[in-house]
Write a protein that holds these residues in place. Structure first.
Motif, PDB file in Angstrom:
ATOM      1  N   TYR A 125       0.849  -1.199   0.000  1.00  0.00           N
ATOM      2  CA  TYR A 125       0.000   0.000   0.000  1.00  0.00           C
ATOM      3  C   TYR A 125       0.883   1.248   0.000  1.00  0.00           C
ATOM      4  O   TYR A 125       2.106   1.152   0.012  1.00  0.00           O
ATOM      5  N   ARG A 160      -5.433  13.382   9.803  1.00  0.00           N
ATOM      6  CA  ARG A 160      -6.185  12.160   9.518  1.00  0.00           C
ATOM      7  C   ARG A 160      -7.675  12.437   9.398  1.00  0.00           C
ATOM      8  O   ARG A 160      -8.421  11.591   8.919  1.00  0.00           O
ATOM      9  N   ARG A 162      -4.710  13.378   0.721  1.00  0.00           N
ATOM     10  CA  ARG A 162      -5.558  12.478  -0.066  1.00  0.00           C
ATOM     11  C   ARG A 162      -5.262  12.615  -1.567  1.00  0.00           C
ATOM     12  O   ARG A 162      -5.121  11.623  -2.281  1.00  0.00           O
ATOM     13  N   ARG A 218      -2.344  10.768  -3.423  1.00  0.00           N
ATOM     14  CA  ARG A 218      -2.365   9.326  -3.669  1.00  0.00           C
ATOM     15  C   ARG A 218      -2.982   9.006  -5.026  1.00  0.00           C
ATOM     16  O   ARG A 218      -3.994   9.576  -5.410  1.00  0.00           O
ATOM     17  N   CYS A 235      -4.747   6.509  -6.322  1.00  0.00           N
ATOM     18  CA  CYS A 235      -5.591   5.325  -6.141  1.00  0.00           C
ATOM     19  C   CYS A 235      -6.104   4.786  -7.479  1.00  0.00           C
ATOM     20  O   CYS A 235      -6.294   3.576  -7.628  1.00  0.00           O
ATOM     21  N   CYS A 282      -7.213  -2.166  -0.262  1.00  0.00           N
ATOM     22  CA  CYS A 282      -6.851  -1.005   0.569  1.00  0.00           C
ATOM     23  C   CYS A 282      -7.992  -0.690   1.535  1.00  0.00           C
ATOM     24  O   CYS A 282      -9.168  -0.782   1.176  1.00  0.00           O
ATOM     25  N   LYS A 283      -7.632  -0.298   2.774  1.00  0.00           N
ATOM     26  CA  LYS A 283      -8.666  -0.045   3.791  1.00  0.00           C
ATOM     27  C   LYS A 283      -9.405   1.270   3.577  1.00  0.00           C
ATOM     28  O   LYS A 283     -10.448   1.500   4.203  1.00  0.00           O
ATOM     29  N   TRP A 284      -8.874   2.166   2.744  1.00  0.00           N
ATOM     30  CA  TRP A 284      -9.580   3.430   2.471  1.00  0.00           C
ATOM     31  C   TRP A 284     -10.928   3.122   1.819  1.00  0.00           C
ATOM     32  O   TRP A 284     -11.006   2.266   0.925  1.00  0.00           O
ATOM     33  N   ASP A 285     -11.985   3.806   2.239  1.00  0.00           N
ATOM     34  CA  ASP A 285     -13.274   3.541   1.591  1.00  0.00           C
ATOM     35  C   ASP A 285     -13.322   4.204   0.219  1.00  0.00           C
ATOM     36  O   ASP A 285     -12.492   5.041  -0.125  1.00  0.00           O
ATOM     37  N   LYS A 336     -13.042   7.965  -0.208  1.00  0.00           N
ATOM     38  CA  LYS A 336     -11.782   8.615   0.149  1.00  0.00           C
ATOM     39  C   LYS A 336     -10.728   8.434  -0.939  1.00  0.00           C
ATOM     40  O   LYS A 336      -9.849   9.273  -1.109  1.00  0.00           O
ATOM     41  N   LYS A 337     -10.835   7.337  -1.673  1.00  0.00           N
ATOM     42  CA  LYS A 337      -9.796   7.050  -2.680  1.00  0.00           C
ATOM     43  C   LYS A 337      -9.762   8.134  -3.755  1.00  0.00           C
ATOM     44  O   LYS A 337     -10.795   8.499  -4.311  1.00  0.00           O
ATOM     45  N   ASN A 338      -8.576   8.601  -4.049  1.00  0.00           N
ATOM     46  CA  ASN A 338      -8.426   9.656  -5.047  1.00  0.00           C
ATOM     47  C   ASN A 338      -8.539   9.071  -6.452  1.00  0.00           C
ATOM     48  O   ASN A 338      -7.807   8.150  -6.811  1.00  0.00           O
TER      49      ASN A 338
END
Ligand SMILES: [Fe+2]
Length: 174
Positions: free
Chosen positions: A30, A126, A147, A150, A152, A161-164, A167-169
Motif C-alpha cells: 500500500y 487524519r 488524499r 495518492r 488510487c 486497501c482499507k480506504w473507503d 476517500k480514494k483519489n
C-alpha cells in the motif's frame, strides 16, 4: 526568516525516523510514507494556497506566500514522520508525528506560535478532529493534499486497501 524547513531535512531525528519508516515499509504493497510522499503533500498544499491567493490576495490573514510556505513544508515533512512508532509501538501516527515535531521544530527556530499551528495541522491530518469547509485553513488544505497525493486510480492494491471508496483519489487535481 524563511525556509527554515530546510533545517528539518538535516535534523538527525527526522533522518533516523525517515530511515526507520523506509525499512519498515520495505515490503508494503500500500501507499508508502517516504520523502516523495511528504514532498507531494507539501507541494500540493502550497499550490492550493497559491491558487487561493490568486483569487483572494487577502486570504490567510494577509500573510505572504513565503511565510505560509515555511509552515506548510514543515507540517508536510513531519505529518507522517511518526509512522515508524505506529508500526513498532502502536502509537497512532498523527500523535507520534506531533511528538516528534515538537522536538524538531524549536531546533529549526520555529516560534512557539508557529509550532502550535504546525502541530495542529499534523494532529488533524487524519481528519477525525479537523474542522471543515474553510479553504483558508491550512489544516484543511494539508489534509486534502494528503488524499490528493495518492494515485488510487492506478494503484494495483486498491481492491484491498482499507480506504473507503469515497476517500480514494480518482483523479489529478494538483
Ligand atoms: Fe500522508
Amino acid at each position: 526568516m524563511t525556509e527554515r524547513y530546510h533545517r528539518i531535512l538535516r535534523d538527525p531525528l527526522f533522518s533516523s525516523e525517515l530511515a526507520r519508516i523506509q525499512q519498515l515499509e520495505g515490503d508494503r504493497i500500500y501507499c508508502g510514507h517516504d520523502i516523495c510522499h511528504l514532498l507531494d503533500v507539501a507541494r500540493i498544499t502550497y499550490i492550493s494556497v497559491l491558487e487561493r491567493l490568486l483569487s483572494d490576495p487577502a486570504a490567510f490573514c494577509g500573510r505572504k506566500p513565503e511565510e505560509l510556505k515555511d509552515l506548510i513544508y514543515a507540517a508536510a515533512l513531519l505529518h507522517d514522520i511518526g509512522r515508524g512508532r505506529e508500526y513498532e509501538e502502536g502509537i497512532s501516527h498523527d500523535r507520534a508525528s506531533a511528538a516528534i515535531a515538537e522536538e524538531i521544530l524549536p531546533r529549526c527556530e520555529y516560534s512557539p506560535e508557529e509550532s502550535d499551528q504546525i502541530l495542529r495541522m499534523i494532529r488533524s491530518h487524519r481528519g477525525q478532529d479537523a474542522p471543515s469547509g474553510d479553504q483558508t485553513d491550512l489544516a484543511i488544505l494539508l489534509k486534502e493534499a494528503d488524499r490528493l497525493s495518492r494515485l488510487c486510480f492506478t494503484c494495483s492494491a486498491a481492491d484491498t486497501c482499507k480506504w473507503d471508496r469515497h476517500k480514494k483519489n480518482q483523479t489529478i487535481i494538483r
